[in-house]
Design a protein around this motif. Sequence first.
Motif, short mmCIF file in Angstrom:
data_model
loop_
_atom_site.label_atom_id
_atom_site.label_comp_id
_atom_site.label_asym_id
_atom_site.label_seq_id
_atom_site.Cartn_x
_atom_site.Cartn_y
_atom_site.Cartn_z
N GLU A 2 0.84 -1.25 -0.07
CA GLU A 2 0.00 0.07 -0.07
C GLU A 2 1.00 1.21 -0.12
O GLU A 2 2.08 1.34 0.73
N ILE A 3 0.49 2.26 -0.80
CA ILE A 3 1.16 3.54 -0.78
C ILE A 3 0.08 4.79 -0.22
O ILE A 3 -0.84 4.68 -0.98
N GLU A 101 7.92 -1.52 -7.30
CA GLU A 101 6.58 -1.40 -7.35
C GLU A 101 6.01 0.03 -7.40
O GLU A 101 5.42 0.41 -7.90
N ALA A 102 6.74 0.35 -6.10
CA ALA A 102 6.21 1.68 -5.54
C ALA A 102 6.69 2.83 -6.56
O ALA A 102 5.74 3.61 -7.07
N ALA A 103 8.08 3.02 -7.37
CA ALA A 103 8.23 3.63 -8.13
C ALA A 103 7.71 3.60 -9.81
O ALA A 103 7.19 4.74 -10.20
N VAL A 133 16.24 -0.73 -9.80
CA VAL A 133 15.04 -0.18 -9.62
C VAL A 133 14.36 0.64 -10.68
O VAL A 133 13.16 0.35 -11.20
N ALA A 134 15.04 1.60 -10.95
CA ALA A 134 14.52 2.58 -12.18
C ALA A 134 14.32 1.82 -13.46
O ALA A 134 13.27 1.96 -13.93
N GLU A 135 15.09 0.97 -13.98
CA GLU A 135 15.25 0.22 -15.00
C GLU A 135 13.90 -1.03 -15.02
O GLU A 135 13.07 -0.84 -15.85
N LYS A 136 13.56 -1.57 -13.86
CA LYS A 136 12.55 -2.56 -13.76
C LYS A 136 11.35 -1.80 -13.56
O LYS A 136 10.18 -2.38 -13.99
N ALA A 137 11.33 -0.66 -13.13
CA ALA A 137 9.92 0.17 -12.82
C ALA A 137 9.72 0.76 -14.13
O ALA A 137 8.44 1.55 -14.26
N GLY A 138 10.44 0.74 -15.07
CA GLY A 138 10.00 1.29 -16.74
C GLY A 138 10.56 2.49 -16.70
O GLY A 138 10.03 3.02 -18.04
N TYR A 139 11.33 3.31 -16.10
CA TYR A 139 12.08 4.43 -16.37
C TYR A 139 13.05 4.29 -17.59
O TYR A 139 13.90 3.31 -17.51
#
Length: 185
Positions: A2-3, A101-103, A133-139
Amino acid sequence: MEIREFGPQDAVPVAAFVAAGDRTALPPGSPGAVADVDGWLTDKVHQRRLDGEGVHLAIVEQTTGKIVGSIGLRDTDWEAGCTEIGYGIHASQRDRGYATEAARAVGQWALIDGGMRRVQLHSRLDNAASLRVAEKAGYQREGTLRIAEREGCEAHDLAVFSMIAMGATADNHPTAEDADRRSSL
């Protein structure tokens, strides 16, 4: 996961982070003393949102209700439709996908519901986990800002990533309707 915004219900876990001297799960500007936690939770943590400059959010493990980290938007420019995302995960909760997931979720939320055209993310080049994280989150990685951050006497390079709204171009700008959405960020 949850965010959500930080609130009075978070006094005990936030005080525990502060008392332990480990604020990695808390956003920038978090209290340095346990005595300051209640005031921070009622006022200071919300100031960025109230000023239209961004937002600080808690990342909470859904089944336990435990705060595992924080994520936020800063340096929001409503006219340009740009904001920057940042996050921190408590050391004991890393490598579980929370930051990724949050990013992804907060970036998409800012673009779709918040009216942003661009969400950018900076990561030190020596922080392999944050780069992943950035790459996996789609940035998408755009380049490197040379000697852009100082820590003590050392200067560090930052990788620049972005997530762009579908259909956004340099020619289309946020509308007044988009700017009215700032209360939802």
